[in-house]
Write a protein that holds these residues in place. Sequence first.
Motif, mmCIF file in Angstrom:
data_model
loop_
_atom_site.group_PDB
_atom_site.id
_atom_site.type_symbol
_atom_site.label_atom_id
_atom_site.label_comp_id
_atom_site.label_asym_id
_atom_site.label_seq_id
_atom_site.Cartn_x
_atom_site.Cartn_y
_atom_site.Cartn_z
ATOM 1 N N GLU A 17 0.858 -1.181 0.000
ATOM 2 C CA GLU A 17 0.000 0.000 0.000
ATOM 3 C C GLU A 17 0.893 1.229 0.000
ATOM 4 O OE1 GLU A 17 -3.565 1.989 2.761
ATOM 5 O OE2 GLU A 17 -2.814 -0.038 3.169
ATOM 6 N N LEU A 18 0.579 2.216 -0.822
ATOM 7 C CA LEU A 18 1.402 3.412 -0.902
ATOM 8 C C LEU A 18 0.977 4.433 0.139
ATOM 9 C CD1 LEU A 18 1.678 3.994 -4.761
ATOM 10 C CD2 LEU A 18 2.951 2.422 -3.293
ATOM 11 N N PRO A 19 1.931 5.151 0.713
ATOM 12 C CA PRO A 19 1.575 6.197 1.679
ATOM 13 C C PRO A 19 0.630 7.224 1.069
ATOM 14 C CG PRO A 19 3.955 5.804 1.666
ATOM 15 C CD PRO A 19 3.383 5.045 0.506
ATOM 16 N N ASN A 20 -0.428 7.528 1.807
ATOM 17 C CA ASN A 20 -1.383 8.582 1.417
ATOM 18 C C ASN A 20 -2.058 8.317 0.073
ATOM 19 O OD1 ASN A 20 -0.564 10.159 3.746
ATOM 20 N ND2 ASN A 20 1.281 10.677 2.592
ATOM 21 N N ALA A 21 -2.182 7.047 -0.288
ATOM 22 C CA ALA A 21 -2.813 6.716 -1.570
ATOM 23 C C ALA A 21 -4.288 7.107 -1.582
ATOM 24 C CB ALA A 21 -2.659 5.227 -1.854
ATOM 25 N N TRP A 22 -4.966 6.844 -0.481
ATOM 26 C CA TRP A 22 -6.387 7.156 -0.358
ATOM 27 C C TRP A 22 -6.618 8.020 0.872
ATOM 28 C CZ3 TRP A 22 -9.313 5.949 -4.414
ATOM 29 C CH2 TRP A 22 -8.881 4.916 -5.254
ATOM 30 N N GLU A 25 -11.148 12.146 2.156
ATOM 31 C CA GLU A 25 -11.972 12.794 1.137
ATOM 32 C C GLU A 25 -12.286 11.838 -0.011
ATOM 33 O OE1 GLU A 25 -14.337 15.752 -0.292
ATOM 34 O OE2 GLU A 25 -13.323 15.635 1.657
ATOM 35 N N ASP A 26 -11.311 11.009 -0.379
ATOM 36 C CA ASP A 26 -11.562 9.996 -1.412
ATOM 37 C C ASP A 26 -12.651 9.030 -0.964
ATOM 38 O OD1 ASP A 26 -9.612 10.758 -3.362
ATOM 39 O OD2 ASP A 26 -8.058 9.865 -2.116
ATOM 40 N N TYR A 27 -12.534 8.546 0.275
ATOM 41 C CA TYR A 27 -13.529 7.595 0.772
ATOM 42 C C TYR A 27 -14.918 8.232 0.820
ATOM 43 C CZ TYR A 27 -9.501 4.792 2.257
ATOM 44 O OH TYR A 27 -8.345 4.067 2.286
ATOM 45 N N LYS A 48 -12.988 4.224 5.786
ATOM 46 C CA LYS A 48 -12.365 3.199 4.957
ATOM 47 C C LYS A 48 -13.124 1.884 5.046
ATOM 48 C CE LYS A 48 -8.105 0.678 3.999
ATOM 49 N NZ LYS A 48 -6.664 0.487 4.300
ATOM 50 N N GLU A 49 -13.488 1.480 6.254
ATOM 51 C CA GLU A 49 -14.193 0.214 6.429
ATOM 52 C C GLU A 49 -15.512 0.204 5.670
ATOM 53 O OE1 GLU A 49 -14.521 -0.077 10.646
ATOM 54 O OE2 GLU A 49 -12.524 -0.964 10.903
ATOM 55 N N MET A 50 -16.266 1.294 5.755
ATOM 56 C CA MET A 50 -17.548 1.365 5.066
ATOM 57 C C MET A 50 -17.370 1.416 3.549
ATOM 58 S SD MET A 50 -19.878 0.995 7.283
ATOM 59 C CE MET A 50 -18.707 -0.101 8.114
ATOM 60 N N CYS A 51 -16.298 2.060 3.111
ATOM 61 C CA CYS A 51 -16.013 2.111 1.679
ATOM 62 C C CYS A 51 -15.703 0.709 1.153
ATOM 63 C CB CYS A 51 -14.861 3.062 1.409
ATOM 64 S SG CYS A 51 -14.547 3.332 -0.342
ATOM 65 N N LEU A 112 -6.994 -1.192 -3.289
ATOM 66 C CA LEU A 112 -8.284 -1.018 -2.628
ATOM 67 C C LEU A 112 -9.232 -2.179 -2.961
ATOM 68 C CD1 LEU A 112 -9.536 1.167 -0.764
ATOM 69 C CD2 LEU A 112 -10.692 2.072 -2.789
ATOM 70 N N LEU A 113 -9.232 -2.602 -4.194
ATOM 71 C CA LEU A 113 -10.085 -3.720 -4.609
ATOM 72 C C LEU A 113 -9.626 -5.035 -3.975
ATOM 73 C CD1 LEU A 113 -10.412 -2.648 -8.334
ATOM 74 C CD2 LEU A 113 -12.318 -2.790 -6.696
ATOM 75 N N TYR A 114 -8.321 -5.219 -3.867
ATOM 76 C CA TYR A 114 -7.785 -6.419 -3.222
ATOM 77 C C TYR A 114 -8.284 -6.514 -1.775
ATOM 78 C CZ TYR A 114 -4.399 -9.752 -1.327
ATOM 79 O OH TYR A 114 -3.811 -10.833 -0.705
ATOM 80 N N GLU A 115 -8.251 -5.387 -1.074
ATOM 81 C CA GLU A 115 -8.733 -5.369 0.309
ATOM 82 C C GLU A 115 -10.230 -5.621 0.376
ATOM 83 O OE1 GLU A 115 -7.299 -2.555 3.279
ATOM 84 O OE2 GLU A 115 -5.990 -1.705 1.748
#
Length: 228
Positions: A17-22, A25-27, A48-51, A112-115
């Motif tokens: 996972e890259l730092p600050n990728a999401w 505000e994105d979520y 994040k969990e709900m997203c 994000l999709l992998y998670e």
Amino acid sequence: MKLSFTIQPQRFKVIHELPNAWTDEDYKKLLDIMDYGDISDLNSKELKEMCLLSLSDNEPVDAANLILTYLFEKQLNSGQIDNLSNEIIEEKLWEEYADLSLHEALFNATQLLYEAYNGKFPHPEAVLINFDIIPDDTKSKTSLTTDIEANLIRLLADAMPENTLLKRLFENQLKGEDFPDAKDIIWQYKKESKDGDKYQLEIISSTYWFHDFKYVEDYQTELTHIEA
């Protein structure tokens, strides 16, 4: 002109996972697109969990289309996004897609999709490399202030085998020709001064480019045919 450096590798770490990728505000925007409802009481962790949960309520290809549309609606047309939505389920698009400028965002989308789908998508891998650079003179030092991504790639690639991918695909650019793809090969970097003329560097990129750097030890190298 030849500019000389000592390179001292410090750490080679695989990250997923890259730092600050999401961001929060994105979520929030993604949840809004998915008609989640009121999110005013959600903290960062819950956003994040709900997203992730809301994404997983969709078929994988539909969730991929949603994420890719969010990321690329200004860069790609709907047909291209539809194609990527099918390909991303099986393929490492952060390595394989022809347009290198999209690789970092494709990595973030896959992560994000992998998670969200507990591993149904490819497991993205990047590398975080820490190393020190010691320029041998003032002119060498100035090369670390301009065209920095290209020069960092040249310095690191020199220690890797002749058949490494960077050397096979970018032979002339590594020798000093214009290297516009460099900024898309190195996704993130940090540079700090340390002990006078020593610089402490951190780069993040795909393992696709730098896996051969894993066991490199201290070495001397040069840059040629660049502006100093």
